[in-house]
Design an enzyme around this catalytic site. Structure first.
Site, mmCIF file in Angstrom:
data_model
loop_
_atom_site.group_PDB
_atom_site.id
_atom_site.type_symbol
_atom_site.label_atom_id
_atom_site.label_comp_id
_atom_site.label_asym_id
_atom_site.label_seq_id
_atom_site.Cartn_x
_atom_site.Cartn_y
_atom_site.Cartn_z
ATOM 1 N N GLY A 123 18.435 -12.455 -3.082
ATOM 2 C CA GLY A 123 19.022 -11.125 -2.983
ATOM 3 C C GLY A 123 18.229 -10.267 -2.011
ATOM 4 O O GLY A 123 17.089 -10.585 -1.677
ATOM 5 N N CYS B 243 14.321 -17.729 -4.232
ATOM 6 C CA CYS B 243 13.908 -16.604 -3.399
ATOM 7 C C CYS B 243 13.691 -15.355 -4.271
ATOM 8 O O CYS B 243 12.786 -15.321 -5.079
ATOM 9 C CB CYS B 243 14.942 -16.389 -2.296
ATOM 10 S SG CYS B 243 14.299 -15.426 -0.938
ATOM 11 N N TYR B 244 14.557 -14.351 -4.166
ATOM 12 C CA TYR B 244 14.405 -13.176 -5.034
ATOM 13 C C TYR B 244 14.371 -13.609 -6.496
ATOM 14 O O TYR B 244 13.619 -13.067 -7.303
ATOM 15 C CB TYR B 244 15.577 -12.221 -4.803
ATOM 16 C CG TYR B 244 15.521 -10.956 -5.638
ATOM 17 C CD1 TYR B 244 14.948 -9.793 -5.142
ATOM 18 C CD2 TYR B 244 16.045 -10.925 -6.938
ATOM 19 C CE1 TYR B 244 14.892 -8.637 -5.915
ATOM 20 C CE2 TYR B 244 15.993 -9.781 -7.716
ATOM 21 C CZ TYR B 244 15.420 -8.638 -7.194
ATOM 22 O OH TYR B 244 15.368 -7.500 -7.960
ATOM 23 N N GLU C 67 20.611 -24.216 -1.155
ATOM 24 C CA GLU C 67 22.078 -24.330 -1.106
ATOM 25 C C GLU C 67 22.627 -24.399 0.313
ATOM 26 O O GLU C 67 23.794 -24.730 0.502
ATOM 27 C CB GLU C 67 22.734 -23.166 -1.864
ATOM 28 C CG GLU C 67 22.413 -21.770 -1.385
ATOM 29 C CD GLU C 67 21.094 -21.242 -1.945
ATOM 30 O OE1 GLU C 67 20.325 -22.034 -2.501
ATOM 31 O OE2 GLU C 67 20.829 -20.038 -1.777
ATOM 32 N N ASP D 6 48.074 -22.786 -2.287
ATOM 33 C CA ASP D 6 47.668 -22.192 -3.558
ATOM 34 C C ASP D 6 48.857 -21.850 -4.451
ATOM 35 O O ASP D 6 48.880 -22.196 -5.630
ATOM 36 C CB ASP D 6 46.819 -20.938 -3.326
ATOM 37 C CG ASP D 6 45.637 -21.222 -2.424
ATOM 38 O OD1 ASP D 6 45.267 -22.406 -2.312
ATOM 39 O OD2 ASP D 6 45.110 -20.276 -1.832
ATOM 40 N N LYS E 182 38.820 -23.352 -2.848
ATOM 41 C CA LYS E 182 39.954 -23.877 -2.074
ATOM 42 C C LYS E 182 40.015 -25.411 -2.093
ATOM 43 O O LYS E 182 41.079 -25.993 -2.306
ATOM 44 C CB LYS E 182 39.838 -23.389 -0.630
ATOM 45 C CG LYS E 182 40.996 -23.769 0.244
ATOM 46 C CD LYS E 182 42.032 -22.688 0.219
ATOM 47 C CE LYS E 182 43.262 -23.049 0.987
ATOM 48 N NZ LYS E 182 44.324 -22.058 0.775
#
Ligand code: XMP
Length: 549
Positions: free
Chosen positions: A87, A114-115, A207, A263, A405
């Site tokens: 963040g 991280c944060y 990630e 969709d 998706k």
């Protein structure tokens, strides 16, 4: 304004937030049958990628903003493990967001990124310092330090590992019980852990693609946390069908706006499986579809799946409303207004539905924590059907709202939709009208349709279709002089547009080779009467947008 997108393409940010904040739609809302992982979002740009990596491992997870996750939420969600995202804030700033205090009492496996790592250290008695000389942005090389760590199984086989860093603050002193297991030149505490308590913190972002072994780190974490990988499309299908039945009840009727996109079609087929002919689909054919598209959608839904379908052929009405309209926003608004009118009329005719189906996807639902806190500018008013449920007194059914998706595509295949259909490029609600800068006329649409079909055929022949997010032709509002045979021509010019993207929010130009471009230009000029010049749009997004209008 409630933004109800029947065309299921990424939409402006405000609408996304609005959707997510609708009262009464709060989480936890998912599937108690699955082991769940909770991602607490501290506002990193890449939090969604954490969820992607976990879903690839067949782990069911949800992202929730830190501000909303308190002790009660945690208890109700009952996760099997928790990930704290990165963040933009600093834990050294009073009032910066924190995980709920109860997290540290539950004995759950936790991975802080991280944060998230800094918040973990801060909460458990370590020390975090601001900036200084140790800020790192971009690639860094990570080396092992100390004993082997289960979280890093499979790492360092070929020496130091590349990771992607993006941090100003850093951990200056570890919390009691923690040790360092890997370091980078700027981060002595690049990986820290208290393995006995299954608490892990990493300074880098596993990630992102720039951390090539990141997926393995996540696989290690979910293995340590005891996930079995039970999140499969087959399981989702059964649960979704049961949930739709419970939501709609034994007699409820659902209406579904079909756009021809993946969709809404997948949502329709799924709902049909749940409630059969109590579902009616309405396909508003505005005459702005690509070659053969309307027939393909109607054929698949009505003939292949036997789903009751109203096919409203309204091309003439849209075309006459668009006569003389050249401003892009005016085009979009005209089409949106007419669409709602036709949809409402057909829905009423179809008789008495209490529910409106919508193919909302997970990225639209995640309540993002904006770094600036402000709404983003409206670049284009997307063609969404605003306010319909209120006006028509309809409740929403959104069976895809926990899927990404590519998961919707997988579900489509699971439900038996043809591959060719499921893998189709997205197509905007206002259709070819916004690929026709200037006047939208039947003649110009016919030329555009033909040129577009040749371009897509070329892309398929060269095996490039699946590598491209979206490809299309734009018919330019200019005529140019050419020479064909022995004669002069004075015809339309067109532009080829093809981009790669993950979500339509940003895009890169697809790098066609010269041979492909030359062959395509030749085919278009030879095969499409009315075009004598082909250009190639090489603008990324930003600064361009994908569509021209
Ligand atoms: P832009 O042009 O904004 O497009 O870069 C991003 C993605 O959104 C699609 N698009 C739309 N989708 N209604 C939709 O449902 C619309 O009005 C609309 N306008 C653009 C576009 O095709 C691309 O995939």
């Amino acid at each position: 304004m409630l933004s109800l997108n029947l065309f299921m393409i990424p939409r402006p940010r405000q609408a996304i937030k609005w959707l997510a904040r609708r009262p009464g739609r709060d989480y936890p809302a998912a599937m108690p049958a699955h082991d769940r992982l909770l991602i607490i979002d501290f506002g990193s740009q890449v939090t969604q990628l954490i969820a992607r990596r976990l879903r690839e491992l067949h782990v069911y997870c949800e992202i929730h903003p830190a501000q909303r996750v308190d002790d009660a939420f945690l208890a109700a969600f009952a996760p099997k493990a928790v990930i704290l995202s990165g963040g933009p804030d600093s834990v050294t700033r009073p009032g910066s967001p924190r995980p709920p205090a109860a997290l540290w009492r539950l004995g759950l496996p936790v991975l802080g990124i991280c944060y998230g790592q800094q918040a973990m250290m801060d909460a458990l008695g370590g020390r975090v310092e601001r900036g200084g000389g140790s800020a790192e942005f971009g690639r860094a090389m990570l080396s092992p330090a100390g004993a082997a760590l289960d979280l890093l199984d499979g790492w360092f086989g070929d020496g130091p590992e590349q990771v992607w860093m993006s941090h100003g603050d850093h951990v200056a002193a570890l919390a009691p019980g923690f040790s360092a297991y890997a370091t980078s030149p700027g981060a002595p505490f690049a990986v820290v852990a208290d393995p006995a308590r299954r608490l892990y913190g990493v300074q880098f972002h596993p990630e992102v693609h720039h951390t090539p072994s990141g997926a393995r780190l996540y696989a290690n974490f979910v293995r340590i946390a005891g996930f079995t990988g039970d999140w499969t499309m087959g399981a989702f299908r059964d649960e979704a069908v049961a949930r739709i039945r419970a939501e709609v009840g034994p007699r409820g009727r659902v209406i579904c706006g079909l756009s021809g996109g993946v969709d809404s079609s997948v949502a329709a087929v799924l709902i049909h499986e749940a409630i059969g002919d109590r579902l009616t689909c309405v396909f508003v054919d505005h005459g702005l579809m690509r070659a053969g598209e309307a027939a393909e959608v109607v054929g698949m839904v009505r003939d292949h799946f036997n789903i009751p379908l109203v096919h409203a052929e309204e091309g003439a009405r849209f075309l006459s409303a668009l006569a003389g309209v050249t401003d892009p926003e005016a085009k979009r608004k005209t089409i949106g207004r007419l669409f709602v009118e036709v949809f409402e009329r057909e829905a009423r005719r179809a008789g008495g539905a209490e529910f409106l189906a919508q193919g909302t996807l997970y990225p639209d639902v995640i309540e993002s924590v904006s770094a600036t806190g402000g709404p983003s500018a409206t670049i284009k008013s997307h063609h969404n059907v605003g306010g319909l449920p209120e006006r028509m007194g309809l409740k929403l059914v959104e069976p895809l709202r926990t899927l990404f998706k590519d998961e919707v595509r997988a579900l489509g295949r699971e439900l038996g939709l043809p591959d060719r259909f499921v893998g189709r490029h997205p197509f905007p609600g206002p259709g070819l009208a916004i690929r026709c800068p200037g006047a939208v006329t039947a003649e110009r649409l016919a030329i555009l349709r033909q040129a577009d079909a040749v371009f897509i055929d070329q892309i398929r022949r060269h095996g490039l279709y699946d590598a491209i997010w979206q490809a299309f032709v734009v018919l330019l509002p200019v005529r140019t002089v050419g020479v064909m045979g022995d004669g002069r021509t004075y015809d339309h010019a067109c532009a080829l547009r093809a981009v790669t993207s993950v979500d339509g929010m940003t895009a890169d130009v697809y790098p066609f080779g010269h041979g492909f471009l030359a062959e395509t230009a030749t085919r278009i000029v030879n095969e499409v009467r009315g075009i004598n010049r082909v250009t190639w749009d090489i603008t990324s997004k930003p600064p361009g947008t994908i569509e021209w209008e």
